[in-house]
Design a protein around this motif. Structure first.
Motif, PDB file in Angstrom:
ATOM      1  N   SER A 199     -15.636 104.554  24.825  1.00  0.00           N
ATOM      2  CA  SER A 199     -14.563 104.628  25.712  1.00  0.00           C
ATOM      3  C   SER A 199     -14.197 103.389  26.255  1.00  0.00           C
ATOM      4  O   SER A 199     -15.246 102.752  26.669  1.00  0.00           O
ATOM      5  N   ALA A 200     -13.124 102.998  26.742  1.00  0.00           N
ATOM      6  CA  ALA A 200     -12.940 101.815  27.472  1.00  0.00           C
ATOM      7  C   ALA A 200     -11.524 101.927  28.039  1.00  0.00           C
ATOM      8  O   ALA A 200     -10.866 102.580  27.434  1.00  0.00           O
ATOM      9  N   ASN A 231      -6.386 106.979  30.846  1.00  0.00           N
ATOM     10  CA  ASN A 231      -7.475 106.368  31.227  1.00  0.00           C
ATOM     11  C   ASN A 231      -8.091 105.286  30.422  1.00  0.00           C
ATOM     12  O   ASN A 231      -8.976 104.422  30.376  1.00  0.00           O
ATOM     13  N   GLY A 232      -7.564 105.103  29.081  1.00  0.00           N
ATOM     14  CA  GLY A 232      -7.700 104.320  28.217  1.00  0.00           C
ATOM     15  C   GLY A 232      -7.697 104.722  26.851  1.00  0.00           C
ATOM     16  O   GLY A 232      -7.087 105.574  26.428  1.00  0.00           O
ATOM     17  N   VAL A 233      -8.715 104.003  26.048  1.00  0.00           N
ATOM     18  CA  VAL A 233      -8.746 104.335  24.636  1.00  0.00           C
ATOM     19  C   VAL A 233     -10.078 104.847  24.180  1.00  0.00           C
ATOM     20  O   VAL A 233     -11.372 104.345  24.947  1.00  0.00           O
ATOM     21  N   SER A 234     -10.493 105.808  23.452  1.00  0.00           N
ATOM     22  CA  SER A 234     -11.563 106.324  22.986  1.00  0.00           C
ATOM     23  C   SER A 234     -11.636 106.247  21.642  1.00  0.00           C
ATOM     24  O   SER A 234     -10.752 106.808  20.858  1.00  0.00           O
ATOM     25  N   MET A 235     -12.893 106.021  20.982  1.00  0.00           N
ATOM     26  CA  MET A 235     -13.244 106.099  19.683  1.00  0.00           C
ATOM     27  C   MET A 235     -14.413 107.306  19.468  1.00  0.00           C
ATOM     28  O   MET A 235     -15.483 107.093  20.255  1.00  0.00           O
ATOM     29  N   HIS A 236     -14.313 107.979  18.425  1.00  0.00           N
ATOM     30  CA  HIS A 236     -15.295 108.815  18.165  1.00  0.00           C
ATOM     31  C   HIS A 236     -15.573 108.854  16.558  1.00  0.00           C
ATOM     32  O   HIS A 236     -14.723 109.103  15.868  1.00  0.00           O
ATOM     33  N   THR A 237     -16.898 109.082  16.247  1.00  0.00           N
ATOM     34  CA  THR A 237     -17.119 109.143  14.890  1.00  0.00           C
ATOM     35  C   THR A 237     -18.391 110.194  14.955  1.00  0.00           C
ATOM     36  O   THR A 237     -19.042 110.274  15.657  1.00  0.00           O
ATOM     37  N   GLU A 238     -18.171 110.957  13.771  1.00  0.00           N
ATOM     38  CA  GLU A 238     -19.029 112.153  13.596  1.00  0.00           C
ATOM     39  C   GLU A 238     -19.533 112.210  12.270  1.00  0.00           C
ATOM     40  O   GLU A 238     -18.635 112.033  11.166  1.00  0.00           O
ATOM     41  N   ASN A 239     -20.825 112.690  11.942  1.00  0.00           N
ATOM     42  CA  ASN A 239     -21.131 112.783  10.554  1.00  0.00           C
ATOM     43  C   ASN A 239     -21.829 114.233  10.370  1.00  0.00           C
ATOM     44  O   ASN A 239     -22.800 114.615  10.396  1.00  0.00           O
ATOM     45  N   ALA A 240     -20.783 115.140  10.118  1.00  0.00           N
ATOM     46  CA  ALA A 240     -21.087 116.508   9.856  1.00  0.00           C
ATOM     47  C   ALA A 240     -21.917 116.750   8.570  1.00  0.00           C
ATOM     48  O   ALA A 240     -22.749 117.613   8.634  1.00  0.00           O
ATOM     49  N   ARG A 241     -22.023 115.877   7.715  1.00  0.00           N
ATOM     50  CA  ARG A 241     -22.868 115.913   6.628  1.00  0.00           C
ATOM     51  C   ARG A 241     -24.286 115.755   6.900  1.00  0.00           C
ATOM     52  O   ARG A 241     -25.202 116.323   6.142  1.00  0.00           O
ATOM     53  N   LEU A 242     -24.364 115.209   7.784  1.00  0.00           N
ATOM     54  CA  LEU A 242     -25.919 114.607   8.374  1.00  0.00           C
ATOM     55  C   LEU A 242     -26.461 115.958   9.060  1.00  0.00           C
ATOM     56  O   LEU A 242     -27.776 116.654   8.747  1.00  0.00           O
TER      57      LEU A 242
END
Length: 166
Positions: free
Chosen positions: A79-80, A137-148
Motif C-alpha cells: 500500500s502507498a 488513502n491511496g492504492v493497494s495491491m494484493h497478490t495471493e497464491n491459494a495453490r500454495l
C-alpha cells in the motif's frame, strides 16, 4: 519466495523491516494438523507467520506458510499513499507485466488479474491472483497464491499419514 529471500529483496529495494510475527514451524504445523481442530496452547512458535516492511509512504505486508523447505510467501499486500503512486499508474504497470486484467469494477477503482481459467472474481480467489484497489488513502495491491495453501495441505496429509483436520 522464502522469508530470507523476501527480506533480502526488500532491503535491497530500500525497505526496512518494521515487524516480524512468530508462527508455526513445519513440525508444529504438522502436529497441529494431525491432532484435530481446536486451539493448541503452550507451543513455542519457532516460525515466521508474517513480516512488515516500510519505506517512506509505502508498506509491504507478507504472510508465510510453513513448508518442509522453510517459510514461503503466499500473500503479499502493498500500500502507498496517493502521492507515491496513482491507481492508473499501478494498473498500467500491471497491464504491461501481465496483460489486460481479468476483471475490473465498472467504477474503475479495482482491477484483478487471475491465473488461467477463472470465470469470476470469486473463482479467482481460489487460485493465484493479483488485485489493485484505490481508496481515499491511496492504492493497494494484493497478490495471493491459494495453490500454495493447497500444496501445504497435501504435504501435511502426505507427511502425517492421515487426513488433516481442516
Amino acid at each position: 519466495m522464502t522469508a530470507e529471500q523476501v527480506k533480502s529483496a526488500a532491503f535491497k529495494a530500500g525497505y526496512r523491516l518494521s515487524s516480524e510475527t512468530a508462527g508455526l514451524d513445519w513440525a508444529l504445523q504438522l502436529k497441529n494438523a494431525m491432532s484435530g481442530p481446536g486451539p493448541h496452547f503452550g507451543e513455542a512458535l519457532k516460525g515466521i507467520a508474517g513480516q512488515e516492511f516500510t519505506k517512506g509512504g509505502e508498506s509491504i505486508s507478507v504472510s508465510y506458510l510453513a513448508m518442509p523447505q522453510g517459510y514461503l510467501a503466499w500473500s503479499v499486500h502493498y500500500s502507498a499513499g496517493p502521492a507515491v503512486v496513482s491507481f492508473s499508474d499501478a494498473v498500467n504497470e500491471m497491464t504491461k507485466r501481465y496483460g489486460k486484467s481479468s476483471f475490473t469494477k465498472p467504477a474503475g477503482h479495482w482491477a484483478q488479474w487471475c491465473s488461467a481459467g477463472a470465470r469470476s472474481p470469486q473463482d479467482c480467489l481460489k487460485q493465484s491472483f493479483m488485485s489493485v484497489n484505490e481508496s481515499p488513502n491511496g492504492v493497494s495491491m494484493h497478490t495471493e497464491n491459494a495453490r500454495l495453501r493447497d500444496e501445504q495441505k497435501r504435504l501435511l496429509q502426505e507427511h502425517g499419514g492421515k487426513k488433516p483436520s481442516f
